[in-house]
Enzyme design. Structure first.
Site, PDB file in Angstrom:
ATOM      1  N   GLY A   1     -68.968-138.216   4.756  1.00 41.55           N
ATOM      2  CA  GLY A   1     -69.139-137.331   3.592  1.00 41.55           C
ATOM      3  C   GLY A   1     -70.592-136.964   3.306  1.00 41.55           C
TER       4      GLY A   1
ATOM      5  CG  ASP B   1     -62.775-124.389   9.921  1.00 41.86           C
ATOM      6  OD1 ASP B   1     -62.338-124.036  11.024  1.00 41.86           O
ATOM      7  OD2 ASP B   1     -63.726-125.162   9.781  1.00 41.86           O
TER       8      ASP B   1
ATOM      9  NE  ARG C   1     -71.053-131.941   6.410  1.00 49.05           N
ATOM     10  CZ  ARG C   1     -72.141-131.890   7.136  1.00 49.05           C
ATOM     11  NH1 ARG C   1     -73.073-132.796   6.983  1.00 49.05           N
ATOM     12  NH2 ARG C   1     -72.311-130.954   8.033  1.00 49.05           N
TER      13      ARG C   1
ATOM     14  NE  ARG D   1     -71.527-124.084   1.492  1.00 49.41           N
ATOM     15  CZ  ARG D   1     -70.889-124.381   2.626  1.00 49.41           C
ATOM     16  NH1 ARG D   1     -71.454-124.188   3.797  1.00 49.41           N
ATOM     17  NH2 ARG D   1     -69.675-124.880   2.599  1.00 49.41           N
TER      18      ARG D   1
ATOM     19  CG  ASP E   1     -69.849-124.404   8.275  1.00 47.66           C
ATOM     20  OD1 ASP E   1     -70.809-125.121   8.579  1.00 47.66           O
ATOM     21  OD2 ASP E   1     -68.736-124.863   7.992  1.00 47.66           O
TER      22      ASP E   1
HETATM   23  P1  AMP Z   1     -67.889-127.764  10.220  1.00 45.30           P
HETATM   24  O1  AMP Z   1     -68.013-127.916  11.696  1.00 45.30           O
HETATM   25  O2  AMP Z   1     -69.165-128.015   9.460  1.00 45.30           O
HETATM   26  O3  AMP Z   1     -67.233-126.492   9.826  1.00 45.30           O
HETATM   27  O4  AMP Z   1     -66.928-128.951   9.713  1.00 45.30           O
HETATM   28  C1  AMP Z   1     -65.593-129.063  10.119  1.00 45.30           C
HETATM   29  C2  AMP Z   1     -64.882-130.045   9.224  1.00 45.30           C
HETATM   30  O5  AMP Z   1     -65.460-131.351   9.339  1.00 45.30           O
HETATM   31  C3  AMP Z   1     -64.882-129.696   7.749  1.00 45.30           C
HETATM   32  O6  AMP Z   1     -63.630-130.036   7.238  1.00 45.30           O
HETATM   33  C4  AMP Z   1     -65.974-130.584   7.210  1.00 45.30           C
HETATM   34  O7  AMP Z   1     -65.793-130.865   5.829  1.00 45.30           O
HETATM   35  C5  AMP Z   1     -65.801-131.839   8.063  1.00 45.30           C
HETATM   36  N1  AMP Z   1     -67.032-132.649   8.152  1.00 45.30           N
HETATM   37  C6  AMP Z   1     -68.179-132.338   8.803  1.00 45.30           C
HETATM   38  N2  AMP Z   1     -69.084-133.336   8.677  1.00 45.30           N
HETATM   39  C7  AMP Z   1     -68.512-134.314   7.923  1.00 45.30           C
HETATM   40  C8  AMP Z   1     -68.923-135.602   7.443  1.00 45.30           C
HETATM   41  N3  AMP Z   1     -70.131-136.094   7.700  1.00 45.30           N
HETATM   42  N4  AMP Z   1     -68.040-136.313   6.706  1.00 45.30           N
HETATM   43  C9  AMP Z   1     -66.822-135.830   6.430  1.00 45.30           C
HETATM   44  N5  AMP Z   1     -66.370-134.636   6.858  1.00 45.30           N
HETATM   45  C10 AMP Z   1     -67.194-133.878   7.598  1.00 45.30           C
HETATM   46 MG    MG Z   2     -67.056-125.548   8.174  1.00 44.43          MG
END
Ligand code: AMP
Ligand code: MG
Length: 486
Positions: free
Chosen positions: A129, A255, A96, A179, A265
């Site tokens: 997204g 990540d 996203r 960001r 993050d």
């Molecule tokens: P995070 O926990 O924010 O590090 O996210 C982990 C993964 O989930 C990353 O690949 C993000 O891009 C994906 N992600 C989180 N929220 C969304 C969303 N609403 N739509 C698509 N991908 C998401």
């Molecule tokens: Mg992340």
């Protein structure tokens, strides 16, 4: 208006240098059109730092560019990466977030400009997204607080309401966070490279990252070993700085660990009120993997995963490579100790703490945990020698008397100066952030949010108006929960 003159008018000098890397490391994609974009926050200081024209970017053309509806000549892209999430390796990528380019600053440095919440990419895995306004305002506030505390971090250029609703547990207002980062390459990007791309192309990628972030390493004997060592030291320093302001990142998956070593993050993160070392806030961290006290262990674990991903670059003989990498990693703990006690010493006015100070420093931390003292307020009270606060805890009082004897050997003004410089009076406390977000999202009232924001930007310059934000109702922390992915 033609792209070039529009970009010039806005002060945008965007490159897409990341597209020099192998095409498996990214996917070209343009943001979704926001139906009715509106600025909620615009970071004037950061706009200027980046060399962007504030008077223009705040107007309609600028808003269109930063909300993704106006394509510029620079190619936009989402990055591929993998990541150990709670210990398990997964293929991920920007699901996203879309980088609209890398801004060349007046100092000739490159900063990614990324729109978080700008629509689906090939890495979205069923997600929408999108992002919700409250979570993006929270990231804006906490990342600005980190920056103001002197802690390396990605920054927030703007929060833009998109004018559409996103579905979470309920319907919420959608938003984009703009960001800014020295680079969004993560430990997980290297993990992806090692597992999905052949060695020659993976090496080209690693060389791109070194050239961009650590050009001083290019001529090192083994630049990949040097990269590991540099990232190790910087990440450890970063975690020490988190520990010393009571910051819990909350989701230290590989990540979410930046190669530029910026805090990145801001999902389930939070600052501690009362000092509880085993505290986690995240709704999904049931076993406390990413608790405050585990952060130093987890960074070591994550660095070991980063080192593994570098092995084939370090030496084609993987046994030789593993030996070189473990020689570097074997210094993790001693480096952590060195940085930790040095910085904790400074918080307590000791310019260069020595071995004999260790007990004194540890005893303070332990008594703070025992009495569940407020993390920030205790250090702040010591820095201004607030007797009323100190007298409230017998243990703190007797520690304070030992400390007085120790600092009697230092220069008094230096003690005071160091302590004022290293102990913030104000941090964005969860209670106040929640109140501010509540007002902002349910009543469109940004007054409390903006007031808190203006204060956390000057954390070391106490003012009477900070008093209200230095307290939270008793017991609030026990039930406070944070969430990922909003
Ligand atoms: P995070 O926990 O924010 O590090 O996210 C982990 C993964 O989930 C990353 O690949 C993000 O891009 C994906 N992600 C989180 N929220 C969304 C969303 N609403 N739509 C698509 N991908 C998401
Ligand atoms: Mg992340």
């Amino acid at each position: 208006m033609k792209d070039n003159s529009l970009a010039r008018k806005l002060g945008l000098k965007l490159k897409s240098s990341y597209l020099e890397t192998d095409s498996r490391f990214y996917s070209e994609v343009y943001p979704a059109k926001a139906p009715n974009p509106e600025y909620i926050c615009l970071n004037k200081e950061l706009v200027k730092f980046l060399g962007i024209n504030y008077e223009e970017i705040r107007l309609e053309d600028g808003l269109k560019v930063l909300s993704g509806s106006n394509k510029l000549r620079a190619k936009a892209y989402a990055q591929a990466y993998a990541g150990h999430q709670f210990g398990y390796l997964t293929m991920l990528g920007d699901g996203r977030a879309i980088i609209i380019g890398e801004q060349v600053t007046p100092e000739e440095d490159l900063y990614d400009i990324q729109l978080k919440g700008a629509g689906k990419t090939i890495y979205s895995r069923g997600g929408d997204g999108k992002a919700d306004l409250s979570a993006m305002l929270r990231e804006y506030m906490i990342s600005e607080a980190m920056h103001s505390l002197g802690i390396p971090t990605t920054r927030s250029l703007a929060v833009i309401k998109t004018g559409e609703q996103v579905l979470r547990e309920d319907l919420r207002e959608g938003a984009i966070l703009v960001r800014v980062a020295k680079s969004h390459v993560r430990f997980g990007t290297f993990q992806f490279g090692r597992s999905a791309v052949e060695i020659a192309k993976y090496r080209e990628f690693a060389d791109y990252v070194i050239k961009r972030l650590y050009p001083n390493l290019i001529n090192e004997e083994n630049k990949y070993v040097s990269l590991l060592e540099t990232v190790m030291k910087r990440q450890i320093k970063l975690v020490v700085s988190w520990q010393l302001v009571g910051f819990v990142h909350g989701v230290m998956n590989t990540d979410n660990m930046s190669i530029a070593c910026e805090t990145i993050d801001y999902g389930p993160c939070a600052f501690l009120d009362e000092y509880e070392p085993s505290k986690t806030f995240s709704s999904i961290d049931r076993h406390g993997r990413y608790s405050y006290e585990n952060q130093p262990k987890i960074i070591k674990w994550n660095l070991a995963r980063f080192a593994e991903s570098l092995l084939p670059l370090i030496n084609e003989n993987l046994n030789v490579a593993a030996q070189q990498a473990s020689d570097v990693l074997s210094r993790c703990e001693s480096i952590y100790e060195l940085y930790y006690y040095r910085s904790l010493g400074k918080k307590l006015g000791i310019a260069s703490s020595n071995k004999d100070d260790k007990n004194l420093l540890d005893d303070l931390i332990n008594l703070m945990a025992g009495d569940k003292l407020d993390f920030t307020n205790t250090f702040y009270a010591l820095s201004i020698e607030d007797k009323e606060y100190i007298n409230k805890s017998e243990k703190l009082l007797s520690w304070y008397e030992r400390w007085l004897l120790r600092v009697a050997t230092e220069r008094a003004e230096e003690v005071k100066g160091l302590m004022i410089e290293h102990n913030p009076a104000i941090i964005p406390r969860n209670f106040w952030i929640e109140k501010a977000l509540q007002k902002a999202t349910s009543n469109n009232d940004m007054s409390l949010y903006n007031d808190l924001l203006s204060k956390i930007k000057n954390p070391f310059s106490y003012d009477k108006s900070y008093d209200k934000y230095m307290k939270v109702p008793k017991g609030f922390q026990d039930s406070y929960i944070t969430y990922c992915g909003n």
